[in-house]
Scaffold this motif. Structure first.
Motif, PDB file in Angstrom:
ATOM      1  N   VAL A   1       0.842  -1.199   0.000  1.00 11.15           N
ATOM      2  CA  VAL A   1       0.000   0.000   0.000  1.00 11.15           C
ATOM      3  C   VAL A   1       0.874   1.244   0.000  1.00 11.15           C
ATOM      4  O   VAL A   1       0.724   2.126  -0.835  1.00 11.15           O
ATOM      5  CB  VAL A   1      -0.944   0.020   1.223  1.00 11.15           C
ATOM      6  N   TYR A   2       1.814   1.303   0.943  1.00  9.79           N
ATOM      7  CA  TYR A   2       2.613   2.512   1.117  1.00  9.79           C
ATOM      8  C   TYR A   2       3.789   2.617   0.152  1.00  9.79           C
ATOM      9  O   TYR A   2       4.399   3.669   0.045  1.00  9.79           O
ATOM     10  CB  TYR A   2       3.114   2.597   2.558  1.00  9.79           C
ATOM     11  N   GLY A   3       4.105   1.555  -0.549  1.00  8.28           N
ATOM     12  CA  GLY A   3       5.245   1.577  -1.459  1.00  8.28           C
ATOM     13  C   GLY A   3       4.936   2.156  -2.819  1.00  8.28           C
ATOM     14  O   GLY A   3       5.775   2.096  -3.711  1.00  8.28           O
ATOM     15  N   THR A   4       3.763   2.707  -2.992  1.00  8.57           N
ATOM     16  CA  THR A   4       3.365   3.238  -4.295  1.00  8.57           C
ATOM     17  C   THR A   4       2.859   4.666  -4.149  1.00  8.57           C
ATOM     18  O   THR A   4       2.341   5.045  -3.101  1.00  8.57           O
ATOM     19  CB  THR A   4       2.270   2.340  -4.929  1.00  8.57           C
ATOM     20  N   GLY A   5       3.024   5.462  -5.173  1.00  9.31           N
ATOM     21  CA  GLY A   5       2.471   6.817  -5.198  1.00  9.31           C
ATOM     22  C   GLY A   5       3.071   7.751  -4.166  1.00  9.31           C
ATOM     23  O   GLY A   5       4.172   7.537  -3.663  1.00  9.31           O
ATOM     24  N   THR A   6       2.293   8.781  -3.843  1.00  5.10           N
ATOM     25  CA  THR A   6       2.724   9.780  -2.864  1.00  5.10           C
ATOM     26  C   THR A   6       1.690   9.881  -1.758  1.00  5.10           C
ATOM     27  O   THR A   6       0.530   9.518  -1.932  1.00  5.10           O
ATOM     28  CB  THR A   6       2.880  11.161  -3.538  1.00  5.10           C
ATOM     29  N   ASP A   7       2.125  10.406  -0.634  1.00  4.72           N
ATOM     30  CA  ASP A   7       1.217  10.563   0.496  1.00  4.72           C
ATOM     31  C   ASP A   7       0.084  11.522   0.148  1.00  4.72           C
ATOM     32  O   ASP A   7       0.337  12.642  -0.306  1.00  4.72           O
ATOM     33  CB  ASP A   7       1.955  11.115   1.716  1.00  4.72           C
ATOM     34  N   PRO A   8      -1.159  11.097   0.361  1.00  5.41           N
ATOM     35  CA  PRO A   8      -2.284  12.021   0.148  1.00  5.41           C
ATOM     36  C   PRO A   8      -2.391  12.976   1.336  1.00  5.41           C
ATOM     37  O   PRO A   8      -1.671  12.842   2.329  1.00  5.41           O
ATOM     38  CB  PRO A   8      -3.494  11.087   0.083  1.00  5.41           C
ATOM     39  N   ASP A   9      -3.296  13.902   1.219  1.00  6.58           N
ATOM     40  CA  ASP A   9      -3.594  14.802   2.329  1.00  6.58           C
ATOM     41  C   ASP A   9      -3.909  13.948   3.558  1.00  6.58           C
ATOM     42  O   ASP A   9      -4.703  13.002   3.486  1.00  6.58           O
ATOM     43  CB  ASP A   9      -4.796  15.668   1.949  1.00  6.58           C
ATOM     44  N   ALA A  10      -3.310  14.263   4.673  1.00  4.87           N
ATOM     45  CA  ALA A  10      -3.464  13.466   5.895  1.00  4.87           C
ATOM     46  C   ALA A  10      -4.930  13.352   6.318  1.00  4.87           C
ATOM     47  O   ALA A  10      -5.333  12.324   6.864  1.00  4.87           O
ATOM     48  CB  ALA A  10      -2.635  14.070   7.021  1.00  4.87           C
TER      49      ALA A  10
END
Length: 120
Positions: free
Chosen positions: A10-19
């Motif tokens: 899950v966390y290894g892809t894309g960028t962090d969205p708005d918290a």
């Protein structure tokens, strides 16, 4: 870093969205877990308290509720992960996938309890 966070898929892809969106997704996950716990407790209570219903129907209703209670957190995890990945990859959120299971299961348990009341 993404490699330090679980699950990596899950966390290894894309960028962090708005918290705020990630936290809202987490609250939804926790609500599903609470629902699963309530269904589990309802199934156990239905059988443990020997509610005056036709015994076989009471047992089947209890099993349905316990199974839903077990499935709830699993489905919550899958839904959380799907939504989190979609947000990280800037894709539209996926349609909810667990509503049907919950609705059919609760409806079935309710019908069994009603039939158990009428047939005792």
């Amino acid at each position: 870093m993404a490699r330090d966070r679980f699950p990596r898929w899950v966390y290894g892809t894309g960028t962090d969205p708005d918290a705020r969106f990630s936290l809202a997704n987490e609250r939804t996950f926790l609500a599903w877990v609470r629902t699963g716990l309530a269904l589990l407790a309802g199934g156990v209570a239905l059988e443990a308290l020997s509610v005056p219903l036709e015994p076989r129907l009471r047992t089947v209703a209890s099993v349905v509720l316990v199974v839903l209670g077990i499935l709830g957190p699993v489905l919550a995890w899958i839904g959380w992960a799907r939504a989190e990945r979609a947000m990280r990859e800037d894709r539209p959120l996926p349609a909810p996938s667990a509503f049907g299971v919950l609705v059919v299961g609760v409806l079935l348990a309710g019908v069994l309890v009603l039939a158990g009341m009428l047939l005792r």
